[in-house]
Design an enzyme around this catalytic site. Sequence first.
Site: not given
Ligand SMILES: NC(=O)c1ccc[n+]([C@@H]2O[C@H](COP(=O)([O-])OP(=O)(O)OC[C@H]3O[C@@H](n4cnc5c(N)ncnc54)[C@H](OP(=O)(O)O)[C@@H]3O)[C@@H](O)[C@H]2O)c1
Length: 330
Positions: A74, A114-115, A181, A24, A112, A72, A141, A22
């Site tokens: 997401t 979220t808002d 974001w 992060v 991690y 997560a 979510y 992902g």
């Molecule tokens: N993105 C945002 O805007 C945002 C905003 C607020 C908070 N957050 C929080 O910040 C954190 C990091 O977000 P991010 O943007 O880095 O997320 P991301 O890019 O969507 O990455 C999430 C990772 O979780 C993995 N995942 C999902 N389902 C899974 C499963 N069943 N088993 C194992 N791995 C799994 C995905 O694997 P695959 O690569 O194989 O799909 C992906 O690599 C999360 O906790 C998210 O809730 C994100």
Amino acid sequence: MSFSSFELLDQSKPILVFGRDGQVGRALQVCLRDLKVPAVFLGRSDCDLSNEFSIREVLNRYQPQVIVNAAAYTAVDRAESEREAAFAINAQAPQVMAHYMANVAHGIFVHYSTDYVFADTKKTPYLETDITGPMEQLCIYGQSKLAGEQAIQKVFALAQGSQDVSDQNEDSRYYILRTSWVYGDGGNFIKTMLRLASERDEIKVVADQIGVPSSATWLAEIGVQLAGSRVESGIYHAVPDGETSWHGLALFAIETAAEEGEGIEVKSENILPIPAADYPLPAKRPYNSRMSNQKLKKALSDMAFTGQYPRWQEQVATYIKEYVKASLKS
Ligand SMILES: NC(=O)c1ccc[n+]([C@@H]2O[C@H](COP(=O)([O-])OP(=O)(O)OC[C@H]3O[C@@H](n4cnc5c(N)ncnc54)[C@H](OP(=O)(O)O)[C@@H]3O)[C@@H](O)[C@H]2O)c1
């Protein structure tokens, strides 16, 4: 950065990072490799977080003293029709991880969030102490991430025989980093805007939802910084200084990319602000995503962190410069 308490940890047990692929997670790979901190990075093929047995198996195999969970579910809109999967990954999986770490001496769990745990109950930035939800007003979510936060807090409180979640410094600790974001190495809003800006001569962007863009690189560093600290367990709002709307972010990103030499079709005056009501999506998003970062700033200053606390514009500008450099090369 100071990582003094990593010296107290058993170096034969690497940090276990979930969510390797992902945004992060990728940033954590860079951060921990740069610091030469031993770490194991797990992706979906190594451990399916919707399968409790798979999580327990890797925990028993690696017996970590530190877990960083950047994985997560997401897909915010898809979650509306995949409630069970969202809850399994965002609530039950962190609960299993927390249960393991809460029972490891000096264990540390960084997670991690979220808002989206807030539902427009306030017009000013949310504090960590503000009431979340109500659940029924959050998208699925948001509900699943909030359930994850609550499970972690409960597990740590129970494991330490106290309902007072702040009284845990002598023992294992957890850090829930709520952010918003996020952009990094992966699909995100900024990349979508830059693509549209190179293809179209007019773009409409939501202007009445306000939040703070947060760099995945910075979020990884903050997570590692806290893992190596002795600061109090709890929730921390991890966002840079400043605020903007999606429209403000799109405008800033596109103008910065144009200045850096990226091929941009759209003129700034044709990046048009629209209300969220004109861009309906399956999942309800908050209008106010602003979160106060004062608690995190205080923690960083207690850790004698000397770096400058970032503004979102500096982080986005750095990201865009790297993006343009890479796109000009290819
Ligand atoms: N993105 C945002 O805007 C945002 C905003 C607020 C908070 N957050 C929080 O910040 C954190 C990091 O977000 P991010 O943007 O880095 O997320 P991301 O890019 O969507 O990455 C999430 C990772 O979780 C993995 N995942 C999902 N389902 C899974 C499963 N069943 N088993 C194992 N791995 C799994 C995905 O694997 P695959 O690569 O194989 O799909 C992906 O690599 C999360 O906790 C998210 O809730 C994100």
